[in-house]
Write a protein that holds these residues in place. Structure first.
Motif, PDB file in Angstrom:
ATOM      1  N   GLU A   1      13.615  -0.853   6.320  1.00  0.00           N
ATOM      2  CA  GLU A   1      13.107  -1.591   5.167  1.00  0.00           C
ATOM      3  C   GLU A   1      12.322  -0.681   4.220  1.00  0.00           C
ATOM      4  O   GLU A   1      12.442  -0.794   3.002  1.00  0.00           O
ATOM      5  N   ILE A   2      11.513   0.218   4.776  1.00  0.00           N
ATOM      6  CA  ILE A   2      10.760   1.144   3.926  1.00  0.00           C
ATOM      7  C   ILE A   2      11.718   2.015   3.124  1.00  0.00           C
ATOM      8  O   ILE A   2      11.536   2.202   1.922  1.00  0.00           O
ATOM      9  N   ASN A   3      12.753   2.543   3.771  1.00  0.00           N
ATOM     10  CA  ASN A   3      13.735   3.360   3.041  1.00  0.00           C
ATOM     11  C   ASN A   3      14.365   2.574   1.899  1.00  0.00           C
ATOM     12  O   ASN A   3      14.538   3.088   0.793  1.00  0.00           O
ATOM     13  N   LYS A   4      14.713   1.319   2.176  1.00  0.00           N
ATOM     14  CA  LYS A   4      15.333   0.483   1.143  1.00  0.00           C
ATOM     15  C   LYS A   4      14.374   0.257  -0.028  1.00  0.00           C
ATOM     16  O   LYS A   4      14.755   0.407  -1.192  1.00  0.00           O
ATOM     17  N   MET A   5      13.123  -0.053   0.266  1.00  0.00           N
ATOM     18  CA  MET A   5      12.142  -0.336  -0.786  1.00  0.00           C
ATOM     19  C   MET A   5      11.812   0.925  -1.591  1.00  0.00           C
ATOM     20  O   MET A   5      11.691   0.859  -2.813  1.00  0.00           O
ATOM     21  N   VAL A   6      11.684   2.065  -0.922  1.00  0.00           N
ATOM     22  CA  VAL A   6      11.393   3.317  -1.627  1.00  0.00           C
ATOM     23  C   VAL A   6      12.582   3.706  -2.506  1.00  0.00           C
ATOM     24  O   VAL A   6      12.414   4.150  -3.631  1.00  0.00           O
TER      25      VAL A   6
ATOM     26  N   PHE B   1       0.827  -1.201   0.000  1.00  0.00           N
ATOM     27  CA  PHE B   1       0.000   0.000   0.000  1.00  0.00           C
ATOM     28  C   PHE B   1       0.869   1.263   0.000  1.00  0.00           C
ATOM     29  O   PHE B   1       0.654   2.182  -0.792  1.00  0.00           O
ATOM     30  N   VAL B   2       1.858   1.291   0.870  1.00  0.00           N
ATOM     31  CA  VAL B   2       2.746   2.461   0.960  1.00  0.00           C
ATOM     32  C   VAL B   2       3.473   2.688  -0.361  1.00  0.00           C
ATOM     33  O   VAL B   2       3.521   3.807  -0.877  1.00  0.00           O
ATOM     34  N   LEU B   3       4.008   1.627  -0.935  1.00  0.00           N
ATOM     35  CA  LEU B   3       4.739   1.765  -2.195  1.00  0.00           C
ATOM     36  C   LEU B   3       3.825   2.175  -3.340  1.00  0.00           C
ATOM     37  O   LEU B   3       4.217   2.977  -4.186  1.00  0.00           O
TER      38      LEU B   3
ATOM     39  N   VAL C   1      12.345   4.424  -6.467  1.00  0.00           N
ATOM     40  CA  VAL C   1      12.662   5.737  -7.036  1.00  0.00           C
ATOM     41  C   VAL C   1      13.971   5.737  -7.812  1.00  0.00           C
ATOM     42  O   VAL C   1      14.098   6.395  -8.840  1.00  0.00           O
ATOM     43  N   ASN C   2      14.943   4.990  -7.321  1.00  0.00           N
ATOM     44  CA  ASN C   2      16.266   4.981  -7.926  1.00  0.00           C
ATOM     45  C   ASN C   2      16.747   3.531  -8.047  1.00  0.00           C
ATOM     46  O   ASN C   2      17.624   3.103  -7.304  1.00  0.00           O
TER      47      ASN C   2
END
Length: 129
Positions: free
Chosen positions: A103-108, A67-69, A112-113
């Motif tokens: 984990e959220i930082n890694k996935m985002v 959902f967040v992604l 994005v990049n």
């Protein structure tokens, strides 16, 4: 320990109770004040609050991450004030686990990049405090 020091009344304590980085009508501000007052934030089933505030009431870490992604990638484009991914803030109560900041930082970052083969990249270790 900090709570004991504050309770001792031997040092001056300043309570920050004004929010300066959001518009006065922001639902983020409204809900921040409610939480600080010990109230539950407004649960918005009709979507009126979803201009600047989302609460994900989900127990499955996989579904939360999806959902967040999906919001981060495409879902926020239809909302007023959304400019790009720089105008999004994701708040989570933990550093660890599948929906923690690490984990959220890694996935985002991957979203994005993404890592592209043959592209030289500098590896940097991030220390989250």
């Amino acid at each position: 320990m900090l709570k004991s020091i504050i309770s001792s009344e031997r040092i001056n304590v300043i309570t920050l109770d004004k929010i300066f980085r959001q518009a006065a009508a922001s639902k983020i501000v409204l809900n921040a004040h409610r939480v600080n007052s010990g109230e539950y934030f407004i649960d918005d089933k009709e979507g009126a609050l979803k201009k600047d505030f989302f609460f994900v009431d989900e127990r499955s870490p996989e579904r939360i991450m999806d959902f967040v992604l999906s919001l981060y990638k495409d879902g926020l484009k239809k909302f007023e004030g959304y400019q790009d991914f720089k105008s999004v803030q994701i708040i989570t109560p933990s550093k660890k686990g599948m929906v923690g900041t690490r984990e959220i930082n890694k996935m985002v970052q991957e979203l994005v990049n993404p890592n592209i083969d043959k592209k030289k990249e500098k590896q940097v270790r991030c220390i989250c405090i």
